[in-house]
Design a protein around this motif. Structure first.
Motif, PDB file in Angstrom:
ATOM      1  N   THR A 196      90.899 -56.493 -29.019  1.00  0.00           N
ATOM      2  CA  THR A 196      90.325 -55.517 -29.944  1.00  0.00           C
ATOM      3  C   THR A 196      90.382 -56.132 -31.329  1.00  0.00           C
ATOM      4  O   THR A 196      91.336 -56.852 -31.657  1.00  0.00           O
ATOM      5  CB  THR A 196      91.098 -54.186 -29.938  1.00  0.00           C
ATOM      6  OG1 THR A 196      92.480 -54.437 -30.275  1.00  0.00           O
ATOM      7  CG2 THR A 196      91.035 -53.518 -28.587  1.00  0.00           C
ATOM      8  N   THR A 197      89.391 -55.866 -32.131  1.00  0.00           N
ATOM      9  CA  THR A 197      89.365 -56.437 -33.472  1.00  0.00           C
ATOM     10  C   THR A 197      88.667 -55.482 -34.428  1.00  0.00           C
ATOM     11  O   THR A 197      87.803 -54.691 -34.026  1.00  0.00           O
ATOM     12  CB  THR A 197      88.655 -57.804 -33.486  1.00  0.00           C
ATOM     13  OG1 THR A 197      88.678 -58.356 -34.803  1.00  0.00           O
ATOM     14  CG2 THR A 197      87.223 -57.675 -33.030  1.00  0.00           C
ATOM     15  N   ASP A 198      89.061 -55.553 -35.681  1.00  0.00           N
ATOM     16  CA  ASP A 198      88.458 -54.718 -36.721  1.00  0.00           C
ATOM     17  C   ASP A 198      88.705 -55.378 -38.065  1.00  0.00           C
ATOM     18  O   ASP A 198      89.568 -56.270 -38.197  1.00  0.00           O
ATOM     19  CB  ASP A 198      89.041 -53.312 -36.700  1.00  0.00           C
ATOM     20  CG  ASP A 198      88.095 -52.285 -37.323  1.00  0.00           C
ATOM     21  OD1 ASP A 198      87.031 -52.699 -37.817  1.00  0.00           O
ATOM     22  OD2 ASP A 198      88.416 -51.089 -37.333  1.00  0.00           O
ATOM     23  N   VAL A 262      85.015 -53.516 -30.039  1.00  0.00           N
ATOM     24  CA  VAL A 262      84.716 -53.453 -31.476  1.00  0.00           C
ATOM     25  C   VAL A 262      83.990 -52.147 -31.753  1.00  0.00           C
ATOM     26  O   VAL A 262      83.544 -51.451 -30.838  1.00  0.00           O
ATOM     27  CB  VAL A 262      83.847 -54.651 -31.926  1.00  0.00           C
ATOM     28  CG1 VAL A 262      84.619 -55.954 -31.827  1.00  0.00           C
ATOM     29  CG2 VAL A 262      82.568 -54.729 -31.085  1.00  0.00           C
ATOM     30  N   ASN A 268      79.080 -56.818 -35.694  1.00  0.00           N
ATOM     31  CA  ASN A 268      79.886 -57.037 -34.498  1.00  0.00           C
ATOM     32  C   ASN A 268      79.019 -57.365 -33.290  1.00  0.00           C
ATOM     33  O   ASN A 268      79.379 -58.198 -32.458  1.00  0.00           O
ATOM     34  CB  ASN A 268      80.738 -55.797 -34.199  1.00  0.00           C
ATOM     35  CG  ASN A 268      81.881 -55.628 -35.175  1.00  0.00           C
ATOM     36  OD1 ASN A 268      82.398 -56.604 -35.705  1.00  0.00           O
ATOM     37  ND2 ASN A 268      82.276 -54.393 -35.419  1.00  0.00           N
ATOM     38  N   HIS A 295      81.217 -57.144 -24.044  1.00  0.00           N
ATOM     39  CA  HIS A 295      81.138 -56.317 -25.256  1.00  0.00           C
ATOM     40  C   HIS A 295      81.452 -54.859 -24.907  1.00  0.00           C
ATOM     41  O   HIS A 295      80.697 -54.202 -24.190  1.00  0.00           O
ATOM     42  CB  HIS A 295      79.742 -56.433 -25.864  1.00  0.00           C
ATOM     43  CG  HIS A 295      79.603 -55.697 -27.161  1.00  0.00           C
ATOM     44  ND1 HIS A 295      78.404 -55.599 -27.841  1.00  0.00           N
ATOM     45  CD2 HIS A 295      80.498 -55.037 -27.929  1.00  0.00           C
ATOM     46  CE1 HIS A 295      78.572 -54.897 -28.942  1.00  0.00           C
ATOM     47  NE2 HIS A 295      79.833 -54.540 -29.015  1.00  0.00           N
ATOM     48  N   CYS A 298      83.637 -49.266 -29.040  1.00  0.00           N
ATOM     49  CA  CYS A 298      84.788 -48.387 -29.259  1.00  0.00           C
ATOM     50  C   CYS A 298      84.404 -46.932 -28.990  1.00  0.00           C
ATOM     51  O   CYS A 298      83.562 -46.357 -29.688  1.00  0.00           O
ATOM     52  CB  CYS A 298      85.310 -48.548 -30.683  1.00  0.00           C
ATOM     53  SG  CYS A 298      86.651 -47.427 -31.107  1.00  0.00           S
ATOM     54  N   SER A 647      89.136 -49.372 -30.438  1.00  0.00           N
ATOM     55  CA  SER A 647      89.757 -50.374 -31.311  1.00  0.00           C
ATOM     56  C   SER A 647      90.857 -49.776 -32.164  1.00  0.00           C
ATOM     57  O   SER A 647      91.244 -50.354 -33.172  1.00  0.00           O
ATOM     58  CB  SER A 647      88.690 -51.013 -32.208  1.00  0.00           C
ATOM     59  OG  SER A 647      88.048 -50.019 -33.007  1.00  0.00           O
TER      60      SER A 647
END
Length: 718
Positions: A196-198, A262, A268, A295, A298, A647
């Protein structure tokens, strides 16, 4: 007098105090009082080097005299006479001798887990604990030099704290050691992870940071969350996101990815398309199903977008009630006045919460509670002049919205019926410390089904609102077109649901025996078969490369288990051995089950556990127990269940990072921000695991050499 006559092996020569003028080549740090005028430099006295000064303090009124810290006796300490008299006193001071005896005595204590430890910790442990306090408490590094901390250490008879520069070096070393240990642990387990990324912008400095969190289920079937990067970025472009992701994974040696979750930002989407192309070149096993379902959007962010779009149409209605609640909560007298008009006479600040405008879930809780006191607000409008005057005041150059009318209350009551659907689902999909992937499709179907029911309501306005909300819902989750089918696969891997639950959902949404319901069922089944086939192929390759001990034993030991070769005489005149008769019977009757693990799993009876009220079925425990029965399918389930549907796990790190950066403003380097951020999260994870780190559980490592290397880099505490 020999060296043994002085404490700590100190000689008379080393006990002397030097008062010569400091010179540049002495290596002493120059201290100034901020005055940089052209005045000549004053002669400065070098620090006292003798070890006796650990037990004596100079008197402020007379620098040629000092007082013993233990017995409080005063002695002369003129620089011309040396410190031999102080050394002699140390040999006879009863309180000092008692103190030294207590330090050297075998004083031990029993911990909660039954281990014997030293009752008085060493200075090294004190320093480590102090550094950990700074990290866990999110304290400024300058706190270690503050009067408060030094006074505390003095009062409880602890050691003198070290400087903040030393603490900074220690924390960086702590970070590097933990990261090295975690990298070895991940490499040893060869774990496929979901990410998970933000991106977050620090308000104090305006700098942008990208947090990357890895999620996986370990060999003990426990969910793990690990922040592997908190990187400073210069922009929010897709190319930058891809580059940071690739560099971070290369730094940690992670070569197998399942999904990346994401939010719905356009950058993204372009970043993950580029990442899929680049990361697929790392190895043949880098992605699953060529990254077709890598992919993951979220879910919490999608729900947030749907609700916010619905709230835009009722901004004034919600604002009118918010202003009414704000007025009541402003003072105790107003609460008492409101209390006298409320029917239940139990109104407190807690029972009338005020929302945070940027968080719709808090708005829902405010509206839900305010509706219960609708009559009390109506009485306030009819009887309280101050209440009405409050809404005549100017706010941002305009008359304040309110007081709430019947139209406002009716509109909000309809809104609450929608928000409860999304509120409960948000609580489930936002869970980051527990497995939630298999619950996500349940929430998606629940939302859509309730919107369908509300769209058939006799209330025309309610029906129109439901149709509008459903249109926004279909924009993100319209069957297989927009939904990631791995969310449905995750629900199938819940042994209490399997394909029966998915089939019921398709029939309720699209109609029984309809073409769309059948197509959905077939589509999900094909994805599961393709996924299982890929895991089966990789499992066979691993078995060929690293044959099991059982295969090796059978190959080297022959077919028999006897230690001697027995050449039986073969008599064709009717002689037979019963063990051979039984073996022939078994080989004749035994029919090999040609069904795959997936087919067997789906055909088995659905689990129907009897769980206690307030508890839920533990899916991971079921797979842990049945991993031997489904070895390949269990590996597939491990990766599918570990994927994140929101996320929030990465976003939650921003609250910590905000507290870390704010006290320092722009003083911290970007590297130090990452050090403090990651170290704190890792330490908290260790504490939650009962003071055991991810890497301390070395029995999970198969390679003995890795265990030895890990133990050197990350030794267990005594």
């Amino acid at each position: 007098m020999d060296s043994s006559s002085f404490p700590d092996g100190e000689t008379q020569d080393t006990a002397e105090t030097f008062t010569t003028q400091s010179t540049p080549n002495q290596g002493k740090r120059k201290e100034t009082n901020g005055d940089t005028s052209g005045q000549p430099n004053e002669k400065k006295t070098a620090g006292k080097r003798s070890k006796v000064w650990k037990h004596f303090d100079p008197l402020e009124e007379d620098k040629d005299k000092c007082i013993c810290r233990h017995c409080k006796r005063v002695y002369g300490c003129a620089s011309s006479k040396g410190t031999s008299n102080l050394g002699k006193h140390m040999l006879t001071c009863k309180k000092l001798l008692a103190f030294e005896a207590s330090k050297s005595a075998d004083t031990r204590a029993v911990t909660k887990d039954g281990r014997l430890v030293e009752a008085k910790v060493s200075e090294d442990i004190f320093k480590v604990a102090t550094d950990e306090l700074l990290v866990l408490g999110e304290l400024p590094l300058a706190f270690i030099e503050s009067m408060a901390w030094r006074h505390f250490c003095s009062r409880v008879n602890l050691y003198t704290p070290h400087s903040r520069r030393t603490a900074t070096r220690n924390i960086v070393k702590m970070y590097e050691e933990r990261r090295a240990g975690l990298k070895v642990w991940i490499a040893a387990n060869k774990q496929r992870v979901s990410l998970t990324t933000d991106i977050w912008v620090a308000q104090a400095t305006g700098a942008s940071y990208m947090v990357i969190t890895a999620h996986f289920i370990d060999a003990n079937w426990e969910m793990r969350k690990l922040i592997i990067g908190f990187k400073y970025i210069t922009d929010h472009k897709g190319t930058t996101i891809t580059r940071v992701l690739m560099e971070c994974l290369a730094e940690w040696g992670i070569q197998k990815i399942f999904t990346i979750t994401v939010d719905n930002a356009t950058a993204n989407t372009s970043a993950l398309k580029r990442f899929q192309t680049q990361f697929s070149l790392v190895s043949d096993e880098a992605l699953v199903l060529d990254g077709e379902f890598m992919h993951m959007r979220c879910c919490a962010h999608i729900i947030n977008l749907i609700v916010k779009e619905g709230l835009l149409e009722l901004v004034d209605n919600v604002c009118a009630i918010r202003n009414a609640v704000t007025y009541v909560r402003a003072s105790t007298n107003r609460i008492d006045t409101f209390d006298s008009r409320a029917d239940n006479a139990k109104v407190t600040r807690g029972s009338l919460p005020l929302d945070i405008k940027t968080r719709w879930n808090s708005t829902y809780l405010m509206l839900l509670q305010a509706i219960k006191f609708r009559k009390a607000f109506d009485k306030m409008e009819a009887e309280d002049r101050l209440y009405n005057d409050y809404f005549l005041e100017q706010e941002n150059g305009q008359k304040r919205i309110g007081p709430p009318t019947e139209v406002d209350w009716n509109a909000v009551e309809r809104l609450v019926r929608f928000l409860i659907i999304f509120y409960n689902s948000t609580l489930i999909v936002s869970a980051s410390n527990s497995v939630s992937s298999y619950k996500c499709y349940t929430e998606i179907v629940t939302i859509e089904k309730n919107l369908m029911n509300l769209s058939n309501s006799l209330d025309r306005e309610l029906s129109e609102k439901a149709d509008d909300m459903r249109g926004k819902f279909d924009k993100y989750w319209d069957g297989v077109k927009n939904i990631n089918r791995l969310l449905i696969v995750a629900s199938v891997l819940d042994p209490s649901k399997k394909m029966q639950f998915a089939k019921i959902c398709f029939e309720r949404l699209y109609g029984k025996d309809t073409a769309q319901a059948k197509w959905m069922y077939t589509s999900v089944t094909e994805v599961m078969k393709s996924l299982f086939a890929e895991y089966s192929t990789r499992s066979k390759k691993e078995a060929i490369v690293t044959p099991s001990q059982t295969d090796q034993a059978s190959t080297s030991g022959g077919h028999g288990s006897c230690s001697e070769n027995m050449d039986f005489v073969n008599d064709e005149q009717g002689y037979e051995r019963m063990d051979q008769v039984y073996k022939d019977m078994i080989s004749g009757l035994g029919v090999e089950d040609e069904r795959s693990e997936l087919d067997i799993y789906l055909s088995d009876k659905v689990e129907n556990p009897n769980t206690l009220l307030g508890t839920e079925y533990d899916v991971l425990s079921w797979w842990k127990v049945n991993a031997g029965k489904f070895p390949i399918l269990s590996e597939m389930a491990r990766d599918v269940l570990a994927m994140q549907v929101s996320s929030v796990a990465s976003e939650s790190a921003f609250s910590t990072s905000g507290r870390i950066i704010d006290p320092y403003r722009s003083c911290l380097t970007h590297y130090m921000v990452e050090v403090l951020m990651c170290t704190e999260q890792w330490m908290k994870a260790e504490i939650k695991l009962g003071e055991k780190t991810f890497v301390s559980n070395t029995e999970m490592l198969a390679d003995v050499t890795l265990q030895d290397e890990l133990q050197k880099m990350y030794p267990r505490p005594n």
